[in-house]
Structure formats: C-alpha cells, structure tokens
Design an enzyme around this catalytic site. Structure first.
Site, short mmCIF file in Angstrom:
data_model
loop_
_atom_site.label_atom_id
_atom_site.label_comp_id
_atom_site.label_asym_id
_atom_site.label_seq_id
_atom_site.Cartn_x
_atom_site.Cartn_y
_atom_site.Cartn_z
N LYS A 117 0.83 -1.26 -0.11
CA LYS A 117 -0.06 0.05 -0.02
C LYS A 117 0.83 1.15 0.11
CE LYS A 117 -0.43 -0.26 4.92
NZ LYS A 117 -1.38 0.17 6.26
N TYR A 138 14.97 30.82 3.48
CA TYR A 138 13.89 31.70 3.94
C TYR A 138 14.09 32.09 5.58
CZ TYR A 138 11.01 30.73 -0.13
OH TYR A 138 10.48 30.71 -1.67
N MET A 166 10.68 24.71 -0.76
CA MET A 166 9.51 23.63 -1.52
C MET A 166 10.44 22.74 -2.53
SD MET A 166 6.45 24.21 -3.83
CE MET A 166 5.40 25.41 -2.70
#
Ligand SMILES: Cc1ncc(COP(=O)(O)O)c(C=O)c1O
Length: 381
Positions: free
Chosen positions: A51, A274, A322
């Site tokens: 799974k 950042y 990201m």
C-alpha cells in the site's frame, strides 16, 4: 563577497540522464528481505503489503519483484491501489484493507480483488451485493487496535450475516499494535483475543482457509501460531525498527540522492534560505540540492539533517524550501554542479539513514519513505 559568488557554477536540474532527485531501489535486497521474513515464519504464505505506493518505493515494480520471487499475495489500503496493480498486469491474489463503499464491491469482484470486512455494518451492507458480485472477503477482528474490525463480542449478533457470506469468506485477520515491544505482552494479549474470535467462529462452523494476524514485527518475533499467512510491509523495505535487536538480515533498499544545482564558495556572514535562519560562520561551500518539502523532504528537517558526499556527511542548513535545500561543505570542497549528494542513505548507522532521519523528525521510517512524492524519479536495480 562578489568574488566568492563569481565561483558559482550553475546547471539546470535534470540535464543528466537521471532526474535531479532520484530514489534508487534495490530490488534484489527487497527479495532478500522477503526471504529473511519467510525464514522467521516457516511454512506460512507471504502477503506482501505494498500500500501507499509500496511505502514510497513504487508499488508496481516492488509488487512485480515480490510476486516473481514467490509472494503468495499482495495487500493495499484502497481499491484504487489494487486496480493500479491489476492495470499493470499483476495477477496475484490482492486484498484491500480499507474500502467499505458498496460501489466498490462489483469492481472488486470483477477484478478478483478481496476486501477486508471492517465492521458489522460493513458486513450488513455487503449482504445484498455479494450474491450478484461474488467478492472474496477477509473478516477483520479488532484484537486491540481499536480502529477497525469486529469486536469478538459482536460476532454472536453478526452470526447469521456471517453464515450467509460463508462461501465468500477467504480469511480471518487481525493486526498487532506493538509487536515490536521486547516484552511481547500486548502481542500475546492480542493473540488470545484473536484465538477467542477464531474459536467463536469455528463453533459456528466458520473456518475460512486463511488466517493472518502478523505484520513484520509479529512475524520476526514469531507471533504467528496457528496462522496460515503473514502480512509484512516495513520489513520488506528493510526499515523495521526493533528497540532491542537488529532485525537480522533486513537491510534498507532505498537511497535518495539529489543533484547539486549550484555549488558556490561564500564568505562568512552569508545567509541561507527563507528567514535567513543560518548564516555562514566562516568561508564555506554551499551546495544547493534539487530536493524540497514538495518532494516529501520535510521542512521540519531545516537546520537538522545531513547529506552524504564522497564518503563524508555534511549538514543541511537554512530552511528547507519547496524545491531546494542547501548543504554546507568546507570552503575548499571539490564539489560542483551536477554532482550528487545523498539525502537518505541505505546505511542504518549514517546520520542521514531513513531511520535516523525519522528519529530527527520524531516519527517512524514508514512516514519518511511514504512521504516521497511521485515527482521523485524512482530507479530500480
Ligand atoms: C492491516 C495491515 N496489515 C499489515 C501491515 C504491515 O505492517 P508492517 O509494515 O509493520 O509490516 C499494515 C501496515 O500498516 C497494515 O495496516
């Protein structure tokens, strides 16, 4: 500062044959891990749990290898996962753990996909459907997990429904909550509850051919008496974390590496990422890696994790973006754009192994590999 920056050497990710971010998966070690689990449960069938895209390792190639090496069946969580395997030509017996929707029954029956029966209500809903759509069923007993299955005390009231579905019942199953624990107490209690449930069913003449309760830890610790199969997931991927022992013979099969998109020597005082949460204390080389939280590399690893290069390990600094994260190396490091650094190592003792990374995050290895996004290129060898 400008002269340091002028040493930067940039390159577009993905120019090389492989993608900028690659999870390499060793399929022969996968099979070796399965065989190791088998040796702990002699004579029992192996239902391989694939799974969540085989815990992030890639369900189709993983399932193909395991079936070719003799796995008796495959388990997934959703009907969509099962259908993906069928669509890729996998013919092996398939069990879906968690789909109780009535509309799934005809589809499952048409594709020879078995369903776990997760509650008395689910059983009742199946009754009118199964005559028309003869789907294989595995009755789940809640032996202590507390989130799915029948309580043993509920079986009596459900007996008429169970009798009606008897021809479809292929298995009875449970699930350990903490078979990893060295004292084995909770597993033994669950085992007793399971035996009580099986006995209650047998008294009513219900004895499906398959009986399976053990996950990887339950299998390795031998909590399988009277069972016909084991259902192993994490052990196949070599990431079983036993507090008291090395799970002998099980080795991680996945390594995550990212391309360096920029390598630059910078002076003391250079901020990174950042919020400028890290500032170079002295001249260093910064290596930007094509991997970020969108790939499944958690932002919570900011200023905490490590990356490997040429036998050394180097801290990742600044906030994980990201799509990028930055490693810091000595000012004179021989690293350049296009080189690759390892973000998840296959060696358990490395600070950037999957299990060490999971510990940094206060989680388990399962979550680290399951998080790897589909945009990460998978390569198999
Ligand atoms: C019902 C069920 N059986 C078996 C497994 C496999 O467990 P493990 O990965 O610990 O071997 C899982 C995984 O979560 C599961 O949900």
């Amino acid at each position: 500062m400008s002269s340091d920056r002028s040493q930067a050497c940039e390159r577009t990710p993905g120019q090389a044959g492989e993608g900028p971010l690659v999870a390499r998966v060793d399929l022969s070690q996968l099979v070796a891990n399965m065989n190791c689990l088998r040796r702990a449960a002699p004579g029992l069938g192996m239902l391989a749990v694939v799974k969540a895209d085989a815990y992030g390792h890639g369900a189709v190639p993983v399932a193909r290898s395991l079936v070719a090496a003799g796995a008796e069946g495959l388990c997934v969580a959703t009907l969509a996962e099962a259908l993906e395997l069928r669509q890729h030509g996998l013919q092996a017996p398939l069990l879906v753990f968690g789909d109780r929707r009535p509309e799934s029954v005809p589809i499952a029956a048409a594709h020879a996909i078995d369903l776990a029966v997760v509650s008395a209500e689910h059983l009742r809903d199946l009754l009118p459907l199964v005559a028309q759509h003869p789907v294989g069923l595995h009755l789940k007993l809640d032996t202590g997990m507390g989130n799915t299955g029948f309580q043993v005390a509920e079986l009596g009231a459900a007996m008429d429904d169970l009798q009606a579905l008897r021809p479809n019942l292929r298995g009875v199953m449970g699930h350990y909550t903490d078979a990893e624990a060295p004292d084995g107490k909770s597993a033994l209690l669950q085992r007793q509850t399971f035996q009580a449930g099986l006995a209650r069913l047998r008294e009513a003449g219900i004895a499906p051919p398959m009986v399976h309760h053990a996950n990887s830890a339950g299998c390795l610790r031998g909590f399988t008496e009277g069972d016909t199969h084991v259902r192993c997931g994490i052990g196949l991927y070599g990431l079983l974390d036993l507090p008291d022992a090395e799970p002998a013979g099980l080795r991680p099969i996945l390594e995550l590496s990212a391309e360096v998109t920029r390598a630059v020597r910078v002076p003391a005082g250079t901020p990174v990422g950042y919020g400028s949460t890290w500032v170079a204390p002295h001249p260093v080389t910064l290596a930007t890696l094509a991997c970020g939280y969108a790939d499944g590399f958690s932002r919570a690893l900011s200023n905490r994790a490590w990356a490997g290069f040429n036998g050394g390990t180097y801290p990742l600094v600044g906030t994980v973006s990201m799509d990028a994260v930055v490693a810091v190396l000595p000012a004179d490091a021989a690293i350049r754009a296009g080189d690759r650094m390892t973000l998840l190592s296959r060696h358990p003792e490395d600070p950037h192994s999957v299990l060490q990374t999971a510990r940094l995050l206060g989680t388990i290895g399962y979550e680290v590999t399951c998080a790897l996004h589909r945009r990460v290129t998978r390569q198999y060898f």
